[in-house]
Scaffold this motif. Structure first.
Motif, PDB file in Angstrom:
ATOM      1  N   LEU A 148       0.820  -1.432   0.181  1.00 33.36           N
ATOM      2  CA  LEU A 148      -0.019   0.067   0.239  1.00 33.36           C
ATOM      3  C   LEU A 148       0.633   1.305  -0.268  1.00 33.36           C
ATOM      4  CD1 LEU A 148      -2.933   1.317   0.089  1.00 33.36           C
ATOM      5  CD2 LEU A 148      -2.337   1.156   2.706  1.00 33.36           C
ATOM      6  N   ASP A 149       0.702   2.243  -1.162  1.00 34.67           N
ATOM      7  CA  ASP A 149       1.649   3.192  -1.181  1.00 34.67           C
ATOM      8  C   ASP A 149       0.353   4.588   0.019  1.00 34.67           C
ATOM      9  OD1 ASP A 149       1.622   6.025  -1.662  1.00 34.67           O
ATOM     10  OD2 ASP A 149       3.090   5.547  -3.140  1.00 34.67           O
ATOM     11  N   LYS A 150       1.364   4.806   0.733  1.00 38.29           N
ATOM     12  CA  LYS A 150       0.358   5.440   1.593  1.00 38.29           C
ATOM     13  C   LYS A 150       0.402   6.929   1.879  1.00 38.29           C
ATOM     14  CE  LYS A 150       1.845   2.469   5.646  1.00 38.29           C
ATOM     15  NZ  LYS A 150       3.041   1.786   6.575  1.00 38.29           N
ATOM     16  N   LYS A 151       1.107   7.494   0.443  1.00 40.00           N
ATOM     17  CA  LYS A 151       0.446   9.015   0.065  1.00 40.00           C
ATOM     18  C   LYS A 151      -1.102   9.054  -1.004  1.00 40.00           C
ATOM     19  CE  LYS A 151       4.909  10.645   0.188  1.00 40.00           C
ATOM     20  NZ  LYS A 151       5.766  10.326  -0.692  1.00 40.00           N
ATOM     21  N   THR A 152      -0.840   7.585  -2.029  1.00 39.04           N
ATOM     22  CA  THR A 152      -2.370   7.705  -2.543  1.00 39.04           C
ATOM     23  C   THR A 152      -3.072   6.805  -2.471  1.00 39.04           C
ATOM     24  OG1 THR A 152      -0.731   6.217  -3.988  1.00 39.04           O
ATOM     25  CG2 THR A 152      -0.405   8.105  -4.963  1.00 39.04           C
ATOM     26  N   PHE A 153      -3.110   5.738  -1.503  1.00 38.19           N
ATOM     27  CA  PHE A 153      -3.968   5.055  -0.957  1.00 38.19           C
ATOM     28  C   PHE A 153      -4.207   3.353  -1.562  1.00 38.19           C
ATOM     29  CE2 PHE A 153      -4.129   7.754   2.466  1.00 38.19           C
ATOM     30  CZ  PHE A 153      -4.290   6.660   3.783  1.00 38.19           C
ATOM     31  N   ARG A 154      -3.160   4.032  -2.740  1.00 37.77           N
ATOM     32  CA  ARG A 154      -3.160   2.462  -3.258  1.00 37.77           C
ATOM     33  C   ARG A 154      -2.200   1.634  -3.288  1.00 37.77           C
ATOM     34  NH1 ARG A 154      -5.053   5.335  -8.837  1.00 37.77           N
ATOM     35  NH2 ARG A 154      -3.435   3.604 -10.489  1.00 37.77           N
ATOM     36  N   VAL A 155      -2.558   0.640  -3.839  1.00 35.57           N
ATOM     37  CA  VAL A 155      -1.957  -0.607  -3.945  1.00 35.57           C
ATOM     38  C   VAL A 155      -1.460  -1.257  -5.094  1.00 35.57           C
ATOM     39  CG1 VAL A 155      -1.889  -2.697  -3.979  1.00 35.57           C
ATOM     40  CG2 VAL A 155      -3.589  -2.663  -2.608  1.00 35.57           C
ATOM     41  N   GLU A 156      -0.219  -0.596  -4.430  1.00 36.67           N
ATOM     42  CA  GLU A 156       0.708  -0.675  -5.510  1.00 36.67           C
ATOM     43  C   GLU A 156       2.049  -1.932  -6.238  1.00 36.67           C
ATOM     44  OE1 GLU A 156       1.547   1.349  -7.967  1.00 36.67           O
ATOM     45  OE2 GLU A 156       0.228   3.018  -6.957  1.00 36.67           O
ATOM     46  N   PHE A 157       2.419  -2.961  -6.842  1.00 37.82           N
ATOM     47  CA  PHE A 157       3.168  -3.660  -7.798  1.00 37.82           C
ATOM     48  C   PHE A 157       4.301  -3.540  -7.754  1.00 37.82           C
ATOM     49  CE2 PHE A 157       4.144  -7.534 -10.788  1.00 37.82           C
ATOM     50  CZ  PHE A 157       4.486  -8.473  -9.611  1.00 37.82           C
ATOM     51  N   ASP A 158       5.183  -4.022  -7.064  1.00 35.12           N
ATOM     52  CA  ASP A 158       6.534  -3.895  -7.386  1.00 35.12           C
ATOM     53  C   ASP A 158       7.321  -5.090  -8.208  1.00 35.12           C
ATOM     54  OD1 ASP A 158       9.898  -3.627  -7.523  1.00 35.12           O
ATOM     55  OD2 ASP A 158       9.618  -2.418  -5.386  1.00 35.12           O
ATOM     56  N   LYS A 159       7.590  -5.229  -9.325  1.00 35.53           N
ATOM     57  CA  LYS A 159       8.268  -6.196  -9.953  1.00 35.53           C
ATOM     58  C   LYS A 159       9.353  -7.091  -9.404  1.00 35.53           C
ATOM     59  CE  LYS A 159       7.329  -9.276 -14.116  1.00 35.53           C
ATOM     60  NZ  LYS A 159       6.219 -10.008 -14.389  1.00 35.53           N
ATOM     61  N   ASP A 160      10.299  -5.747  -9.315  1.00 36.39           N
ATOM     62  CA  ASP A 160      11.436  -6.394  -8.929  1.00 36.39           C
ATOM     63  C   ASP A 160      11.476  -7.238  -7.506  1.00 36.39           C
ATOM     64  OD1 ASP A 160      12.285  -5.417 -10.632  1.00 36.39           O
ATOM     65  OD2 ASP A 160      13.201  -3.242 -10.138  1.00 36.39           O
ATOM     66  N   LYS A 161      10.317  -7.058  -7.152  1.00 34.07           N
ATOM     67  CA  LYS A 161      10.973  -7.879  -5.396  1.00 34.07           C
ATOM     68  C   LYS A 161       9.694  -9.080  -5.202  1.00 34.07           C
ATOM     69  CE  LYS A 161      10.512  -3.900  -1.672  1.00 34.07           C
ATOM     70  NZ  LYS A 161       9.540  -3.406  -1.171  1.00 34.07           N
ATOM     71  N   CYS A 162       8.965  -9.758  -6.850  1.00 37.80           N
ATOM     72  CA  CYS A 162       8.228 -10.502  -7.240  1.00 37.80           C
ATOM     73  C   CYS A 162       8.553 -11.899  -6.518  1.00 37.80           C
ATOM     74  CB  CYS A 162       7.302 -10.191  -8.063  1.00 37.80           C
ATOM     75  SG  CYS A 162       6.512 -12.016  -8.703  1.00 37.80           S
ATOM     76  N   VAL A 163       8.803 -12.849  -6.216  1.00 46.73           N
ATOM     77  CA  VAL A 163       9.470 -14.013  -6.296  1.00 46.73           C
ATOM     78  C   VAL A 163       8.617 -15.220  -7.496  1.00 46.73           C
ATOM     79  CG1 VAL A 163      11.509 -13.727  -4.243  1.00 46.73           C
ATOM     80  CG2 VAL A 163       8.682 -14.961  -3.908  1.00 46.73           C
ATOM     81  N   GLY A 164       7.191 -14.967  -7.738  1.00 52.71           N
ATOM     82  CA  GLY A 164       6.649 -15.793  -8.464  1.00 52.71           C
ATOM     83  C   GLY A 164       6.281 -16.790  -7.490  1.00 52.71           C
ATOM     84  N   CYS A 165       5.418 -16.564  -6.331  1.00 53.10           N
ATOM     85  CA  CYS A 165       5.269 -17.635  -5.829  1.00 53.10           C
ATOM     86  C   CYS A 165       3.878 -18.371  -6.303  1.00 53.10           C
ATOM     87  CB  CYS A 165       5.104 -17.184  -3.800  1.00 53.10           C
ATOM     88  SG  CYS A 165       4.668 -16.194  -3.865  1.00 53.10           S
ATOM     89  N   GLY A 166       2.988 -17.008  -6.682  1.00 52.17           N
ATOM     90  CA  GLY A 166       1.839 -17.558  -6.665  1.00 52.17           C
ATOM     91  C   GLY A 166       0.846 -16.980  -6.181  1.00 52.17           C
ATOM     92  N   HIS A 167       1.000 -16.745  -4.454  1.00 49.80           N
ATOM     93  CA  HIS A 167       0.539 -16.552  -3.624  1.00 49.80           C
ATOM     94  C   HIS A 167      -0.758 -15.532  -4.099  1.00 49.80           C
ATOM     95  CE1 HIS A 167       3.104 -18.857  -0.831  1.00 49.80           C
ATOM     96  NE2 HIS A 167       2.550 -19.582  -1.308  1.00 49.80           N
ATOM     97  N   CYS A 168      -1.035 -15.038  -4.740  1.00 53.39           N
ATOM     98  CA  CYS A 168      -1.422 -13.583  -4.891  1.00 53.39           C
ATOM     99  C   CYS A 168      -3.058 -13.834  -5.546  1.00 53.39           C
ATOM    100  CB  CYS A 168      -0.341 -11.795  -5.256  1.00 53.39           C
ATOM    101  SG  CYS A 168       0.562 -12.293  -6.818  1.00 53.39           S
ATOM    102  N   ILE A 169      -2.372 -14.638  -6.782  1.00 44.71           N
ATOM    103  CA  ILE A 169      -3.098 -15.047  -7.451  1.00 44.71           C
ATOM    104  C   ILE A 169      -5.051 -15.428  -7.369  1.00 44.71           C
ATOM    105  CG2 ILE A 169      -3.664 -16.476  -9.983  1.00 44.71           C
ATOM    106  CD1 ILE A 169      -0.621 -17.059 -10.381  1.00 44.71           C
ATOM    107  N   PRO A 170      -4.825 -16.731  -6.583  1.00 45.51           N
ATOM    108  CA  PRO A 170      -6.098 -17.054  -5.963  1.00 45.51           C
ATOM    109  C   PRO A 170      -6.911 -15.387  -5.132  1.00 45.51           C
ATOM    110  CG  PRO A 170      -4.690 -18.395  -5.258  1.00 45.51           C
ATOM    111  CD  PRO A 170      -3.389 -17.833  -5.979  1.00 45.51           C
TER     112      PRO A 170
END
Ligand code: SF4
Ligand code: SF4
Length: 138
Positions: A104-126
């Motif tokens: 969560l970007d606390k300034k904009t209250f938007r949920v951002e996605f930082d692809k560089d941090k993603c390790v591809g576990c897939g837990h977010c998909i469902p």
């Protein structure tokens, strides 16, 4: 000896938070363990992303050992995308993400996605109610 390496996402049940799991991987299975990320808190479920290197057979034995402790072991493999324009910023993808790639970007209250941090576990998909998170493999 046939050397190999693999990157894994581990999810620890509460009961294992104080077990010397990494020590056992090194000592009993003769593996080189590189901890890429870890979130382990007392008496809570935890997660980690690790790289294991060593003898192929011992690596297989080590994964069986982890699973015998009810630790969930998944390979690190998915290439994750999000349809940004459809996101309603509900935040449901934040908690399952072990690396804070969704945050969560606390300034904009938007949920951002930082692809560089993603390790591809897939837990977010469902976790996404709109099903707008996906991987090239699905
Ligand atoms: S696949 Fe999803 S849950 Fe896993 S690290 Fe990437 S963004 Fe986070
Ligand atoms: S769960 Fe889906 S809709 Fe909700 S913030 Fe994450 S990507 Fe956006």
């Amino acid at each position: 000896m046939k050397e190999t390496s693999t990157r894994l996402v581990l999810h620890f049940p509460k009961e294992t938070w104080d077990k010397p799991v990494i020590y056992k991987l090194v000592k009993d299975y003769d593996l080189i363990v590189n901890i890429l990320r870890a979130e382990i808190l007392p008496r809570m479920e935890g997660s980690a992303v690790i790289e294991l290197r060593g003898d192929r057979k011992k690596l297989g034995d080590a994964i069986r050992f982890l699973r015998s402790l009810k630790i969930k072991v998944k390979p690190l493999e998915l290439d994750i995308f999000r349809e940004d324009e459809k996101c309603v910023h509900c935040g449901a993808c934040i908690a399952p993400c072990p690396t804070n790639a969704f945050y969560l970007d606390k300034k904009t209250f938007r949920v951002e996605f930082d692809k560089d941090k993603c390790v591809g576990c897939g837990h977010c998909i469902p976790a996404c109610p709109l099903r707008i998170i996906y991987s090239a493999e699905f």
